[in-house]
Design a protein around this motif. Structure first.
Motif, short mmCIF file in Angstrom:
data_model
loop_
_atom_site.label_atom_id
_atom_site.label_comp_id
_atom_site.label_asym_id
_atom_site.label_seq_id
_atom_site.Cartn_x
_atom_site.Cartn_y
_atom_site.Cartn_z
N THR A 12 0.85 -1.18 0.00
CA THR A 12 0.00 0.00 0.00
C THR A 12 0.89 1.24 0.00
OG1 THR A 12 -0.11 0.30 2.40
CG2 THR A 12 -1.66 -1.28 1.40
N PRO A 13 0.33 2.42 -0.20
CA PRO A 13 1.17 3.62 -0.15
C PRO A 13 1.86 3.81 1.20
CG PRO A 13 -0.89 4.12 -1.24
CD PRO A 13 -1.03 2.74 -0.68
N GLU A 14 1.30 3.21 2.25
CA GLU A 14 1.87 3.37 3.59
C GLU A 14 2.98 2.38 3.90
OE1 GLU A 14 -1.59 3.10 3.04
OE2 GLU A 14 -1.61 5.32 2.94
N GLY A 15 3.07 1.29 3.13
CA GLY A 15 4.11 0.31 3.40
C GLY A 15 3.74 -1.07 2.89
N ARG A 46 3.56 -14.17 -1.53
CA ARG A 46 3.91 -13.30 -2.65
C ARG A 46 3.35 -11.90 -2.45
NH1 ARG A 46 2.64 -17.84 -7.22
NH2 ARG A 46 0.96 -18.22 -5.74
N TYR A 47 3.94 -10.95 -3.16
CA TYR A 47 3.50 -9.56 -3.07
C TYR A 47 2.19 -9.37 -3.82
CZ TYR A 47 8.30 -8.42 -1.63
OH TYR A 47 9.50 -8.35 -0.97
N VAL A 48 1.37 -8.44 -3.31
CA VAL A 48 0.18 -7.99 -4.04
C VAL A 48 0.27 -6.48 -4.17
CG1 VAL A 48 -2.34 -7.90 -4.13
CG2 VAL A 48 -1.21 -9.88 -3.13
N VAL A 49 0.25 -6.00 -5.40
CA VAL A 49 0.29 -4.56 -5.68
C VAL A 49 -0.97 -4.19 -6.46
CG1 VAL A 49 2.81 -4.51 -5.71
CG2 VAL A 49 1.56 -4.81 -7.86
N PRO A 50 -1.34 -2.92 -6.48
CA PRO A 50 -2.52 -2.53 -7.26
C PRO A 50 -2.27 -2.71 -8.75
CG PRO A 50 -1.36 -0.61 -6.41
CD PRO A 50 -0.74 -1.79 -5.75
N THR A 322 11.36 2.24 -3.38
CA THR A 322 10.77 1.21 -2.54
C THR A 322 9.55 0.62 -3.26
OG1 THR A 322 9.25 2.69 -1.40
CG2 THR A 322 11.48 2.48 -0.48
N LEU A 323 9.11 -0.52 -2.80
CA LEU A 323 7.91 -1.11 -3.40
C LEU A 323 6.70 -0.18 -3.30
CD1 LEU A 323 8.28 -4.81 -2.27
CD2 LEU A 323 8.15 -4.01 -4.63
N PRO A 324 6.42 0.44 -2.14
CA PRO A 324 5.31 1.39 -2.10
C PRO A 324 5.49 2.58 -3.05
CG PRO A 324 5.87 0.70 0.12
CD PRO A 324 6.96 0.19 -0.77
N GLU A 325 6.70 3.10 -3.16
CA GLU A 325 6.94 4.21 -4.09
C GLU A 325 6.72 3.78 -5.53
OE1 GLU A 325 10.34 6.76 -1.63
OE2 GLU A 325 10.94 5.13 -2.98
N SER A 346 -4.76 1.91 -5.78
CA SER A 346 -4.17 1.46 -4.54
C SER A 346 -5.05 0.36 -3.95
CB SER A 346 -3.99 2.61 -3.54
OG SER A 346 -5.24 3.18 -3.20
N ILE A 347 -4.49 -0.37 -3.00
CA ILE A 347 -5.22 -1.46 -2.35
C ILE A 347 -5.86 -0.92 -1.09
CG2 ILE A 347 -5.02 -3.72 -1.27
CD1 ILE A 347 -2.68 -4.30 -3.15
N ALA A 348 -7.18 -0.78 -1.14
CA ALA A 348 -7.92 -0.23 -0.01
C ALA A 348 -9.37 -0.68 -0.12
CB ALA A 348 -7.85 1.29 -0.01
N ALA A 349 -10.05 -0.74 1.02
CA ALA A 349 -11.46 -1.11 1.03
C ALA A 349 -12.27 -0.15 0.16
CB ALA A 349 -11.99 -1.12 2.45
N ASP A 350 -13.24 -0.71 -0.54
CA ASP A 350 -14.17 -0.01 -1.42
C ASP A 350 -13.57 0.35 -2.79
OD1 ASP A 350 -16.25 -0.09 0.44
OD2 ASP A 350 -15.55 1.76 1.41
N LYS A 351 -12.32 0.00 -3.02
CA LYS A 351 -11.76 0.21 -4.35
C LYS A 351 -11.93 -1.06 -5.19
CE LYS A 351 -8.53 4.01 -3.85
NZ LYS A 351 -7.23 4.55 -4.30
N ALA A 352 -11.81 -0.89 -6.52
CA ALA A 352 -11.93 -2.02 -7.42
C ALA A 352 -10.84 -3.04 -7.13
CB ALA A 352 -11.84 -1.56 -8.87
#
Length: 377
Positions: A12-15, A46-50, A322-325, A346-352
């Motif tokens: 996520t953008p935070e880490g 494994r990593y999950v990114v948007p 970094t991965l978040p960046e 980004s990965i967050a609740a209520d997003k696609a």
């Protein structure tokens, strides 16, 4: 249908955190840390990114968006989706106005269907001195009235116009673009620092593939690069393929603009995913050798064969993000440019539920779009 993705390293953008997420009806409903509250699809750490968002793409899999051919466009979208791009803008190149209208009208159908996120006119209002892989015989002076014809042909799906700020009529055309809700991007330009600032003041908010097709950064004549990097209103595109821009200059741009103003793009053309050989970009012949696309006559770089997963990987492994960046530059920033960051990026609740699963080596292991697997890990 509800799906839980467990045993993931969620970016996520935070880490980055060890955790899980749940998906229902194509949307993320929960993002948690630690062990998932119920059994689900294990991602094995494994990593999950948007899902990646590419705002500058001319094609792939042998298909070229500038032709307006819908089957070719679908093949290109499918190729890039397998490489993690879940949202894509189709970029056209300089052509006659009737040909641009026809291509925009055809591709607008695919925008209606949700296959594409919009259209980008890269030309014809660009500098002959910096036209790169655009046919100089077809360049035109910017005209607000003429541009309105292109907007009309796109039926509400025109997202961006690349324009050279120094051309007669450019500032009025930038203002017209903004009035129609179209992003004005400065690029393929021989503008001075001051002329670039004028374009920004008129409403331009994007730099088309920063560094490429514009005067280089200079300490006495700073040119467009300095103006575009220093202005907080501008998002800079970067083709991070190791050919268009040296990693040190990508690093410089990311440092100056920050991930929140840096958007990785592919600038891909038909050869992406299709191999070396002879291709056409717009009206010009292109030869691809060793994965590098150049005009057959003259040798100018003619787009790329890049995919967004490779751009992301290079951002981490060679540029040093970094991965978040890197996820911000490949997903959230371009989503914000399109005005879609409330639903994607980004990965967050209520997003696609647009997601890319990556191995430790940052290779694609799986891609999900709107809650459905494109490729299942």
């Amino acid at each position: 249908m509800s799906l839980t993705l467990a045993d993931a390293r969620v970016v996520t953008p935070e880490g980055v955190h060890d955790g899980w997420l749940t998906i229902e009806d194509g949307r993320i409903t929960h993002v948690g840390q630690g062990r998932a509250p119920r059994a689900g699809h294990s991602l094995g750490g494994r990593y999950v990114v948007p899902g990646f968002v590419d705002i500058h793409n001319h094609g792939g899999a042998g298909g070229s968006f500038p032709t307006g051919d819908q089957d070719a466009a679908r093949a290109a979208v499918e190729l890039h989706r397998r490489h993690g791009t879940t949202t894509m803008v189709a970029s056209l190149v300089t052509a006659t106005v009737p040909k641009l209208e026809a291509a925009a009208s055809s591709l607008a159908d695919l925008c209606d269907d949700g296959l594409l996120a919009g259209l980008h006119f890269e030309g014809p209002y660009i500098s002959a001195a910096r036209c790169g892989a655009h046919d100089p015989a077809l360049l035109r002076e910017p005209s607000p009235g003429e541009f309105e014809r292109l907007v009309k042909a796109g039926r509400g799906h025109v997202r961006m116009l690349t324009i050279a700020a120094e051309l007669p009529g450019a500032l009025d055309t930038i203002r017209a673009a903004r009035a129609h809700g179209v992003l004005a991007a400065l690029g393929h330009s021989d503008a001075t620092y001051e002329q670039t600032l004028d374009g920004i003041e008129a409403g331009a908010t994007v730099a088309t593939h920063l560094y490429n097709a514009m005067p280089p950064l200079g300490h006495r004549a700073p040119g467009p690069v300095a103006a575009l990097l220093q202005d907080e209103r501008v998002t800079v595109e970067l083709v991070n393929d190791g050919v268009h821009v040296h990693p040190a200059m990508v690093r410089l741009a990311c440092s100056a603009a920050g991930p929140h103003r840096t958007a990785l793009i592919t600038d891909a053309m038909a050869a992406a995913g299709a191999g070396d050989g002879a291709y056409v970009l717009g009206a010009l012949q292109v030869t691809v050798s060793g994965g590098v696309a150049r005009l057959t006559e003259g040798g100018s770089i003619a787009g790329s064969t890049l995919t967004m997963d490779a751009a992301f990987r290079r951002a981490v492994q060679e540029v040093g993000l970094t991965l978040p960046e890197a996820a911000v530059t490949a997903s959230l920033t371009p989503a914000r440019v399109l005005g879609l960051d409330d639903t994607i990026g980004s990965i967050a609740a209520d997003k696609a539920a647009d997601l890319v699963v990556l191995t430790d080596e940052l290779e694609v292991a799986g891609v999900m779009r709107r809650g459905s697997w494109v490729t299942e890990p």
